[in-house]
Design a protein around this motif. Structure first.
Motif, mmCIF file in Angstrom:
data_model
loop_
_atom_site.group_PDB
_atom_site.id
_atom_site.type_symbol
_atom_site.label_atom_id
_atom_site.label_comp_id
_atom_site.label_asym_id
_atom_site.label_seq_id
_atom_site.Cartn_x
_atom_site.Cartn_y
_atom_site.Cartn_z
ATOM 1 N N ARG A 1 0.983 -1.149 -0.072
ATOM 2 C CA ARG A 1 0.092 -0.042 0.001
ATOM 3 C C ARG A 1 0.910 1.469 0.003
ATOM 4 O O ARG A 1 0.581 2.239 -0.789
ATOM 5 C CB ARG A 1 -0.875 0.026 1.137
ATOM 6 C CG ARG A 1 -2.133 -0.877 1.157
ATOM 7 C CD ARG A 1 -3.027 -0.783 2.450
ATOM 8 N NE ARG A 1 -4.190 -1.589 2.457
ATOM 9 C CZ ARG A 1 -5.263 -0.963 1.930
ATOM 10 N NH1 ARG A 1 -5.451 0.326 1.611
ATOM 11 N NH2 ARG A 1 -6.458 -1.873 1.896
ATOM 12 N N SER B 1 3.761 1.582 -0.931
ATOM 13 C CA SER B 1 4.765 1.606 -2.394
ATOM 14 C C SER B 1 3.650 2.099 -3.380
ATOM 15 O O SER B 1 4.110 3.039 -4.292
ATOM 16 C CB SER B 1 5.104 0.217 -2.908
ATOM 17 O OG SER B 1 6.242 -0.162 -1.939
ATOM 18 N N ARG B 2 2.484 1.878 -3.215
ATOM 19 C CA ARG B 2 1.502 2.313 -4.220
ATOM 20 C C ARG B 2 1.221 3.835 -4.049
ATOM 21 O O ARG B 2 1.276 4.628 -5.051
ATOM 22 C CB ARG B 2 0.090 1.561 -4.152
ATOM 23 C CG ARG B 2 0.170 0.429 -5.085
ATOM 24 C CD ARG B 2 -1.312 -0.388 -5.179
ATOM 25 N NE ARG B 2 -2.240 -0.440 -3.995
ATOM 26 C CZ ARG B 2 -2.039 -1.708 -3.096
ATOM 27 N NH1 ARG B 2 -0.978 -2.389 -3.654
ATOM 28 N NH2 ARG B 2 -2.502 -1.854 -2.155
ATOM 29 N N GLN C 1 1.712 7.079 -6.595
ATOM 30 C CA GLN C 1 0.463 8.089 -6.636
ATOM 31 C C GLN C 1 1.120 9.346 -6.340
ATOM 32 O O GLN C 1 0.512 10.198 -7.355
ATOM 33 C CB GLN C 1 -0.693 7.649 -5.849
ATOM 34 C CG GLN C 1 -1.318 6.580 -6.396
ATOM 35 C CD GLN C 1 -2.531 5.961 -5.344
ATOM 36 O OE1 GLN C 1 -2.207 6.081 -4.034
ATOM 37 N NE2 GLN C 1 -3.605 5.757 -5.596
#
Length: 91
Positions: A13, A15-16, A20
């Motif tokens: 999460r 890393s995402r 973003q």
């Protein structure tokens, strides 16, 4: 928090979220339309809320009451209710 349900999931999460945020940075650098940037920011907010829910839920289950194993029915129900409220509030 090594006691969380799945550290790999939490790290994924994060890393995402990094990706973003980098997308927002690129959009700003490229002078993307405001609507596009606002959508990217909204996505980050949703991702942060999801991470927050996961961390709070793990904390409640580890340090307050795990509704699946707590023998005190009232406390277990209170923990279940708290988790549900947090999920709803941060949705």
């Amino acid at each position: 928090m090594s006691h969380t349900s799945d550290d790999k999931k939490l790290l994924a999460r994060v890393s995402r979220l990094k990706g973003q945020l980098e997308a927002i940075e690129r959009a700003l650098e490229n002078k993307a339309p405001c609507g596009e940037i606002l959508n990217l920011v909204a996505s980050v907010r949703g991702a942060v809320n999801g991470l927050t829910v996961e961390l709070i839920e793990d904390h409640v289950r580890e340090h307050v009451s795990n509704p699946e194993t707590d023998t005190d029915e009232a406390r277990a129900q209170g923990a279940t209710d708290l988790i549900q409220v947090i999920r709803t509030y941060l949705k």
